[in-house]
Design a protein around this motif. Structure first.
Motif, PDB file in Angstrom:
ATOM      1  N   GLY A  35      20.572 -23.308 -90.005  1.00 16.67           N
ATOM      2  CA  GLY A  35      19.841 -22.233 -89.024  1.00 16.67           C
ATOM      3  C   GLY A  35      20.064 -21.245 -90.131  1.00 16.67           C
ATOM      4  O   GLY A  35      19.796 -21.407 -90.813  1.00 16.67           O
ATOM      5  N   ALA A  50      16.133 -22.428 -86.637  1.00 18.51           N
ATOM      6  CA  ALA A  50      17.252 -24.067 -86.146  1.00 18.51           C
ATOM      7  C   ALA A  50      16.860 -25.054 -85.738  1.00 18.51           C
ATOM      8  O   ALA A  50      15.391 -25.730 -85.460  1.00 18.51           O
ATOM      9  CB  ALA A  50      18.818 -23.879 -85.770  1.00 18.51           C
ATOM     10  N   CYS A  96      20.425 -18.587 -94.603  1.00 17.69           N
ATOM     11  CA  CYS A  96      20.313 -20.030 -93.930  1.00 17.69           C
ATOM     12  C   CYS A  96      22.150 -20.324 -94.172  1.00 17.69           C
ATOM     13  O   CYS A  96      22.553 -19.646 -94.623  1.00 17.69           O
ATOM     14  CB  CYS A  96      19.461 -21.274 -95.024  1.00 17.69           C
ATOM     15  SG  CYS A  96      20.234 -21.372 -96.388  1.00 17.69           S
ATOM     16  N   MET A 105      23.069 -23.320 -81.123  1.00 19.69           N
ATOM     17  CA  MET A 105      22.139 -23.638 -82.108  1.00 19.69           C
ATOM     18  C   MET A 105      21.923 -21.679 -82.366  1.00 19.69           C
ATOM     19  O   MET A 105      21.789 -20.794 -83.747  1.00 19.69           O
ATOM     20  CB  MET A 105      21.042 -24.121 -82.586  1.00 19.69           C
ATOM     21  CG  MET A 105      21.153 -25.346 -82.631  1.00 19.69           C
ATOM     22  SD  MET A 105      22.143 -26.370 -83.812  1.00 19.69           S
ATOM     23  CE  MET A 105      20.295 -26.671 -84.370  1.00 19.69           C
ATOM     24  N   TYR A 111      28.323 -21.532 -87.284  1.00 20.75           N
ATOM     25  CA  TYR A 111      27.950 -21.975 -88.775  1.00 20.75           C
ATOM     26  C   TYR A 111      29.251 -21.842 -90.130  1.00 20.75           C
ATOM     27  O   TYR A 111      29.891 -21.044 -89.526  1.00 20.75           O
ATOM     28  CB  TYR A 111      26.705 -21.177 -89.451  1.00 20.75           C
ATOM     29  CG  TYR A 111      25.624 -21.503 -88.977  1.00 20.75           C
ATOM     30  CD1 TYR A 111      25.562 -20.441 -87.788  1.00 20.75           C
ATOM     31  CD2 TYR A 111      24.873 -22.208 -88.881  1.00 20.75           C
ATOM     32  CE1 TYR A 111      23.935 -20.914 -86.379  1.00 20.75           C
ATOM     33  CE2 TYR A 111      23.931 -22.316 -87.961  1.00 20.75           C
ATOM     34  CZ  TYR A 111      23.272 -22.463 -87.087  1.00 20.75           C
ATOM     35  OH  TYR A 111      22.321 -22.660 -86.080  1.00 20.75           O
TER      36      TYR A 111
END
Length: 124
Positions: A35, A50, A96, A105, A111
């Motif tokens: 992402g 993403a 990122c 996402m 993440y």
């Protein structure tokens, strides 16, 4: 432990383009969905784009759809964000992030690894 390093940011005029790169080490990038998020001064970090682990599916925030393109080269362990027609409101630090498994996402909490970010400034 995956390390992510962004590059490609800079100062441009509104309407110009930039391509950001996110290089991964310490892991195989093809195992991760990737992402892009951005954070402007005084604002929360927000979802930008993403891409699925295979690269076949991409997702975009409404504010960037049609202007930004997310892609990946798993052989090079690198993800890219092509940004066209940049606007002053795109100015932010771009990060990122990598997720081994993720339900949404756009959810930054899903993440596992983050890069330090690269500054993008689009002046009017």
């Amino acid at each position: 432990q995956v390390q992510l390093v962004e590059s490609g940011g800079g100062l441009v005029q509104a309407g110009d383009s930039l391509r950001l790169s996110c290089a991964a080490s310490g892991g195989t990038l093809s195992s991760y969905a990737m992402g892009w998020f951005r954070q402007a001064p005084g604002k929360e970090r927000e979802f930008v784009a993403a891409i699925s682990w295979s690269g076949t599916t991409t997702y975009y925030a409404v504010s960037v759809k049609g202007r930004f393109t997310n892609s990946r080269d798993n052989a090079q362990n690198t993800v890219y964000l092509q940004m066209n027609s940049l606007k002053p409101e795109d100015t932010a630090v771009y990060h990122c992030a990598a997720a081994l498994t993720i339900a949404s996402m756009a959810n930054r909490g899903g993440y596992d690894y983050w890069g330090q970010g690269t500054q993008v400034t689009a002046s009017s």
